[in-house]
Motif scaffolding. Structure first.
Motif, PDB file in Angstrom:
ATOM      1  N   ALA A   1       0.808  -1.219   0.000  1.00  0.00           N
ATOM      2  CA  ALA A   1       0.000   0.000   0.000  1.00  0.00           C
ATOM      3  C   ALA A   1       0.839   1.266   0.000  1.00  0.00           C
ATOM      4  O   ALA A   1       0.370   2.323  -0.375  1.00  0.00           O
TER       5      ALA A   1
ATOM      6  N   ASP B   1      -4.287   4.128   1.611  1.00  0.00           N
ATOM      7  CA  ASP B   1      -5.292   3.086   1.651  1.00  0.00           C
ATOM      8  C   ASP B   1      -5.513   2.459   0.279  1.00  0.00           C
ATOM      9  O   ASP B   1      -5.783   1.292   0.163  1.00  0.00           O
ATOM     10  N   PHE B   2      -5.402   3.261  -0.773  1.00  0.00           N
ATOM     11  CA  PHE B   2      -5.449   2.707  -2.116  1.00  0.00           C
ATOM     12  C   PHE B   2      -4.005   2.422  -2.506  1.00  0.00           C
ATOM     13  O   PHE B   2      -3.148   3.285  -2.352  1.00  0.00           O
TER      14      PHE B   2
ATOM     15  N   TYR C   1      -3.606  -3.185  -6.461  1.00  0.00           N
ATOM     16  CA  TYR C   1      -5.024  -3.181  -6.106  1.00  0.00           C
ATOM     17  C   TYR C   1      -5.675  -4.495  -6.531  1.00  0.00           C
ATOM     18  O   TYR C   1      -6.380  -5.141  -5.759  1.00  0.00           O
TER      19      TYR C   1
ATOM     20  N   ARG D   1      -4.544  -7.238  -4.316  1.00  0.00           N
ATOM     21  CA  ARG D   1      -5.158  -7.130  -2.986  1.00  0.00           C
ATOM     22  C   ARG D   1      -6.593  -7.646  -3.003  1.00  0.00           C
ATOM     23  O   ARG D   1      -6.985  -8.438  -2.151  1.00  0.00           O
ATOM     24  N   ILE D   2      -7.395  -7.205  -3.971  1.00  0.00           N
ATOM     25  CA  ILE D   2      -8.790  -7.648  -3.971  1.00  0.00           C
ATOM     26  C   ILE D   2      -8.911  -9.114  -4.341  1.00  0.00           C
ATOM     27  O   ILE D   2      -9.890  -9.762  -3.995  1.00  0.00           O
TER      28      ILE D   2
ATOM     29  N   THR E   1     -15.136  -6.462  -1.581  1.00  0.00           N
ATOM     30  CA  THR E   1     -14.041  -5.564  -1.252  1.00  0.00           C
ATOM     31  C   THR E   1     -14.559  -4.139  -1.186  1.00  0.00           C
ATOM     32  O   THR E   1     -15.305  -3.708  -2.060  1.00  0.00           O
ATOM     33  N   TYR E   2     -14.161  -3.423  -0.143  1.00  0.00           N
ATOM     34  CA  TYR E   2     -14.446  -1.994  -0.016  1.00  0.00           C
ATOM     35  C   TYR E   2     -13.112  -1.279  -0.029  1.00  0.00           C
ATOM     36  O   TYR E   2     -12.178  -1.695   0.654  1.00  0.00           O
ATOM     37  N   THR E   3     -13.022  -0.229  -0.807  1.00  0.00           N
ATOM     38  CA  THR E   3     -11.789   0.535  -0.908  1.00  0.00           C
ATOM     39  C   THR E   3     -12.093   1.999  -0.647  1.00  0.00           C
ATOM     40  O   THR E   3     -13.053   2.539  -1.182  1.00  0.00           O
TER      41      THR E   3
ATOM     42  N   ASN F   1      -5.979   9.740  -4.923  1.00  0.00           N
ATOM     43  CA  ASN F   1      -6.048   8.553  -5.775  1.00  0.00           C
ATOM     44  C   ASN F   1      -6.686   8.838  -7.134  1.00  0.00           C
ATOM     45  O   ASN F   1      -6.775   7.952  -7.976  1.00  0.00           O
TER      46      ASN F   1
END
Length: 140
Positions: free
Chosen positions: A64, A68-69, A76, A79-80, A92-94, A100
């Motif tokens: 990261a 957070d993004f 990304y 990660r998801i 997934t919540y981003t 960003n």
């Protein structure tokens, strides 16, 4: 909770502990895992999370790069990808903030290719509209 589990990626160890502490104070069953914990504690946290005894876990996301993004769309997607494996489904919540915005266009393409809905705020950012005044907008 209904058997679901929530994994929250953070950019710092301190952030993991702070969010976990706040969640617990609010009555949510949460644990955190990161490099400052002993191996025995990390193993215990993982087993509690996998068993659903503590269905919320915060964890370091080294990719990261202090946001957070993630710093790249490849990170990304990676990660998801952890959300659902071997046919399992996940959500997934981003948290997508003004810094960003440069990723908006490419992220829209990724979401569309995956058959996901694109939040109108993200779509507007992809067209060059300024981010909303709120410092945090839930997009997904």
């Amino acid at each position: 909770m209904d058997g679901s589990r929530i994994l929250i990626f953070m950019d710092t160890k301190k952030g993991c502990d702070q969010i976990t502490s706040q969640l617990r104070m609010d009555g949510w069953p949460a644990l955190s895992i990161h490099g400052d914990k002993s191996q025995a504690e990390r193993d215990w946290v993982l087993s509690e999370f996998k068993a659903g005894k503590s269905p919320i876990m915060t964890a370091m996301d080294v990719a990261a790069s202090r946001r957070d993004f993630p710093g790249s769309l490849e990170d990304y997607v990676h990660r998801i990808g952890r959300t659902g494996r071997a046919g399992a489904k996940g959500t997934t919540y981003t948290f997508f903030i003004a810094t960003n915005a440069r990723f908006a266009k490419e992220l829209i393409v990724i979401l569309q290719e995956a058959g996901q809905k694109v939040n109108p705020v993200l779509a507007a950012m992809g067209r060059g509209a300024p981010p909303p005044p709120s410092w945090l907008t839930e997009l997904f």
